[in-house]
Design an enzyme around this catalytic site. Structure first.
Site, short mmCIF file in Angstrom:
data_model
loop_
_atom_site.label_atom_id
_atom_site.label_comp_id
_atom_site.label_asym_id
_atom_site.label_seq_id
_atom_site.Cartn_x
_atom_site.Cartn_y
_atom_site.Cartn_z
N ASP A 30 0.85 -1.19 0.00
CA ASP A 30 0.00 0.00 0.00
C ASP A 30 0.89 1.25 0.00
O ASP A 30 1.89 1.32 0.72
CB ASP A 30 -0.91 -0.02 1.23
CG ASP A 30 -2.07 0.96 1.10
OD1 ASP A 30 -3.22 0.50 1.02
OD2 ASP A 30 -1.81 2.19 1.10
N ASN A 85 -13.00 -3.26 2.65
CA ASN A 85 -13.95 -2.17 2.80
C ASN A 85 -14.92 -2.24 1.63
O ASN A 85 -14.50 -2.20 0.46
CB ASN A 85 -13.22 -0.82 2.80
CG ASN A 85 -12.31 -0.67 4.01
OD1 ASN A 85 -12.65 -1.10 5.11
ND2 ASN A 85 -11.15 -0.08 3.82
N GLN A 92 -14.29 2.55 1.61
CA GLN A 92 -13.69 2.16 0.33
C GLN A 92 -13.43 3.40 -0.52
O GLN A 92 -14.32 4.24 -0.70
CB GLN A 92 -14.60 1.19 -0.43
CG GLN A 92 -13.95 0.65 -1.70
CD GLN A 92 -14.79 -0.42 -2.41
OE1 GLN A 92 -15.91 -0.71 -2.01
NE2 GLN A 92 -14.23 -0.98 -3.47
N VAL A 94 -10.99 3.03 -3.41
CA VAL A 94 -10.62 2.52 -4.74
C VAL A 94 -11.63 1.43 -5.10
O VAL A 94 -11.74 0.42 -4.39
CB VAL A 94 -9.18 1.97 -4.76
CG1 VAL A 94 -8.87 1.38 -6.14
CG2 VAL A 94 -8.17 3.07 -4.41
N HIS A 98 -10.32 -5.27 -3.24
CA HIS A 98 -8.99 -5.56 -2.70
C HIS A 98 -9.11 -5.98 -1.25
O HIS A 98 -10.00 -5.54 -0.53
CB HIS A 98 -8.07 -4.34 -2.83
CG HIS A 98 -8.66 -3.06 -2.31
ND1 HIS A 98 -9.59 -2.33 -3.03
CD2 HIS A 98 -8.48 -2.39 -1.15
CE1 HIS A 98 -9.93 -1.25 -2.34
NE2 HIS A 98 -9.29 -1.28 -1.18
N ILE A 99 -8.18 -6.83 -0.86
CA ILE A 99 -8.06 -7.24 0.55
C ILE A 99 -6.82 -6.56 1.10
O ILE A 99 -5.72 -6.68 0.54
CB ILE A 99 -7.90 -8.76 0.68
CG1 ILE A 99 -9.11 -9.49 0.08
CG2 ILE A 99 -7.73 -9.14 2.15
CD1 ILE A 99 -8.99 -11.01 0.15
N HIS A 100 -6.98 -5.84 2.22
CA HIS A 100 -5.84 -5.29 2.93
C HIS A 100 -5.26 -6.39 3.82
O HIS A 100 -6.02 -7.04 4.58
CB HIS A 100 -6.27 -4.15 3.85
CG HIS A 100 -6.85 -2.95 3.17
ND1 HIS A 100 -6.14 -1.78 2.99
CD2 HIS A 100 -8.08 -2.71 2.66
CE1 HIS A 100 -6.92 -0.87 2.39
NE2 HIS A 100 -8.10 -1.42 2.18
P1 5GP Z 1 -9.76 1.37 0.43
O1 5GP Z 1 -9.86 2.65 1.21
O2 5GP Z 1 -10.45 1.49 -0.93
O3 5GP Z 1 -10.19 0.15 1.17
O4 5GP Z 1 -8.22 1.14 0.17
C1 5GP Z 1 -7.53 1.70 -0.91
C2 5GP Z 1 -6.08 1.63 -0.56
O5 5GP Z 1 -5.34 1.82 -1.76
C3 5GP Z 1 -5.61 2.69 0.43
O6 5GP Z 1 -5.06 2.07 1.57
C4 5GP Z 1 -4.60 3.51 -0.37
O7 5GP Z 1 -3.51 3.94 0.42
C5 5GP Z 1 -4.18 2.55 -1.46
N1 5GP Z 1 -3.77 3.19 -2.70
C6 5GP Z 1 -4.45 4.17 -3.38
N2 5GP Z 1 -3.79 4.50 -4.49
C7 5GP Z 1 -2.68 3.71 -4.53
C8 5GP Z 1 -1.61 3.60 -5.48
O8 5GP Z 1 -1.53 4.28 -6.50
N3 5GP Z 1 -0.65 2.67 -5.20
C9 5GP Z 1 -0.70 1.87 -4.09
N4 5GP Z 1 0.30 0.99 -3.90
N5 5GP Z 1 -1.71 1.96 -3.18
C10 5GP Z 1 -2.68 2.87 -3.41
#
Ligand code: 5GP
Length: 112
Positions: A30, A85, A92, A94, A98-100
């Site tokens: 991330d 998320n 969420q 993105v 995705h799984i963190h």
């Molecule tokens: P969400 O909030 O959708 O569950 O998680 C999206 C995650 O994607 C966030 O933790 C954010 O830091 C990560 N993220 C967003 N843009 C990028 C990117 O361009 N590259 C990487 N490696 N992570 C990203």
């Protein structure tokens, strides 16, 4: 449908620190880690969010969990947390499933 940032990472159009890849999934660090280990596991197939999955995606989602555990083991984590998320209200940002994989420090509960 516009291409997601994660599709651009899958296609190597934008850089990321990739830690695992196979024909169905990619895992990368991330960009804004919330813990010493924070890896995102994404399917190569575009599914915007978990609620969009169909029964035929069940094996794929199971595989993502397998990949998440594989990368967690590689990171030598004592314990780890998996987070999905689903939707804006759940945080969420993105819209490509995705799984963190989060670990490397004690994790409190409940989450915010
Ligand atoms: P969400 O909030 O959708 O569950 O998680 C999206 C995650 O994607 C966030 O933790 C954010 O830091 C990560 N993220 C967003 N843009 C990028 C990117 O361009 N590259 C990487 N490696 N992570 C990203």
């Amino acid at each position: 449908m516009t291409r997601s940032i994660f599709e651009k990472i899958i296609d190597r159009q934008i850089p990321a620190t990739i830690v695992y890849e196979d024909e169905m999934a990619l895992a990368f660090r991330d960009i804004n880690p919330v813990a010493p280990t924070h890896i995102l596991v994404v399917p190569k197939k575009r599914i915007n969010k978990l609620e969009d999955m169909t029964q035929e995606d069940s094996a794929l989602i199971g595989h993502l969990c397998f990949v998440a555990n594989t990368v967690a083991q590689k990171e030598n984590l004592e314990g780890y947390r998996l987070v999905i998320n689903n939707g804006e209200q759940a945080g969420q940002t993105v819209f490509h499933l995705h799984i963190h994989v989060i670990g490397g420090r004690p994790l409190s509960w409940p989450p915010g």
